[in-house]
Write a protein that holds these residues in place. Structure first.
Motif, short mmCIF file in Angstrom:
data_model
loop_
_atom_site.label_atom_id
_atom_site.label_comp_id
_atom_site.label_asym_id
_atom_site.label_seq_id
_atom_site.Cartn_x
_atom_site.Cartn_y
_atom_site.Cartn_z
N CYS A 80 11.50 97.31 -55.40
CA CYS A 80 10.69 97.81 -54.34
C CYS A 80 11.63 98.60 -53.39
O CYS A 80 12.83 98.03 -53.47
CB CYS A 80 9.63 96.99 -53.76
N GLN A 81 11.08 99.59 -52.69
CA GLN A 81 11.88 100.35 -51.65
C GLN A 81 11.31 99.78 -50.47
O GLN A 81 10.21 99.54 -50.07
CB GLN A 81 11.69 101.72 -51.74
N ILE A 82 12.05 99.34 -49.57
CA ILE A 82 11.82 98.72 -48.10
C ILE A 82 11.16 99.76 -47.33
O ILE A 82 11.90 100.93 -47.09
CB ILE A 82 12.97 97.84 -47.39
N SER A 83 9.96 99.70 -46.87
CA SER A 83 9.43 100.84 -45.75
C SER A 83 9.52 100.40 -44.61
O SER A 83 9.84 101.14 -43.65
CB SER A 83 8.06 101.17 -46.40
N GLN A 84 9.17 99.04 -44.15
CA GLN A 84 8.89 98.74 -42.82
C GLN A 84 8.86 96.94 -42.96
O GLN A 84 8.51 96.40 -43.56
CB GLN A 84 7.58 99.02 -42.07
N ILE A 85 9.74 96.66 -41.87
CA ILE A 85 9.74 94.96 -41.54
C ILE A 85 9.22 94.95 -40.19
O ILE A 85 9.67 95.26 -39.17
CB ILE A 85 11.29 94.56 -41.63
N ASP A 86 8.36 93.88 -40.12
CA ASP A 86 7.41 93.52 -38.87
C ASP A 86 7.21 91.96 -39.05
O ASP A 86 6.25 91.62 -39.68
CB ASP A 86 6.54 94.55 -38.70
N GLY A 116 6.62 85.93 -45.86
CA GLY A 116 7.31 84.63 -45.86
C GLY A 116 8.72 84.83 -46.30
O GLY A 116 9.22 83.81 -46.56
N GLY A 117 9.51 85.74 -46.08
CA GLY A 117 10.82 86.03 -46.60
C GLY A 117 11.52 84.95 -45.55
O GLY A 117 11.55 85.18 -44.44
N ALA A 118 12.50 84.10 -46.00
CA ALA A 118 13.57 83.56 -45.17
C ALA A 118 14.55 84.14 -44.74
O ALA A 118 15.21 83.81 -43.76
CB ALA A 118 13.59 82.10 -45.71
N THR A 119 15.12 84.90 -45.73
CA THR A 119 16.44 85.55 -45.48
C THR A 119 16.35 87.18 -45.03
O THR A 119 15.37 87.80 -45.63
CB THR A 119 17.43 85.61 -46.44
N PRO A 120 16.97 87.67 -44.27
CA PRO A 120 16.78 89.21 -43.99
C PRO A 120 17.10 89.91 -45.23
O PRO A 120 17.73 90.13 -46.15
CB PRO A 120 17.89 89.45 -43.11
N TYR A 121 16.37 91.17 -45.46
CA TYR A 121 16.48 92.19 -46.17
C TYR A 121 17.71 93.19 -45.99
O TYR A 121 17.65 93.25 -44.61
CB TYR A 121 15.25 93.08 -46.55
N GLU A 122 18.33 93.68 -46.54
CA GLU A 122 19.51 94.58 -46.19
C GLU A 122 19.47 95.72 -47.24
O GLU A 122 19.24 95.62 -48.52
CB GLU A 122 20.77 93.86 -46.38
#
Length: 94
Positions: free
Chosen positions: A13-19, A37-43
């Motif tokens: 997928c393509q990241i749209s928004q992180i909140d 529920g992700g524990a590690t950051p998306y980069e």
């Protein structure tokens, strides 16, 4: 995703928004899904998410892999369509 409720899936997928621990993403077929529920950051712009389908619009993340910024969702979508054709279904699922 309706057919996979409660099952593990891989979602490129393509990241749209992180909140606040939720990530809004666009899928290869232009759908919108919330990943929780992700524990590690998306980069970067793209990711491969392994998770469990909670409902047609939500995946509970088990883990994810950050993908290169030149990843092609369009090409990946073509692969998904091929993988779901009757003549190839046994090659991509168990």
């Amino acid at each position: 995703m309706q057919r996979y409720h409660g099952k593990k899936v891989i979602l490129c997928c393509q990241i749209s928004q992180i909140d606040n621990g939720q990530v809004r993403v666009m899928t290869s077929d232009k759908g919108e899904v919330t990943v929780q529920g992700g524990a590690t950051p998306y980069e970067g712009r793209f990711a491969e998410v392994l998770g469990t389908v909670v409902n047609p619009n939500t995946v509970q993340e088990l883990e994810h892999l950050n993908l290169a910024d030149n990843f092609s969702l369009e090409m990946y979508n073509e692969l998904v369509k091929l993988a779901h054709k009757d003549s190839y279904i046994g090659m991509f699922s168990t």
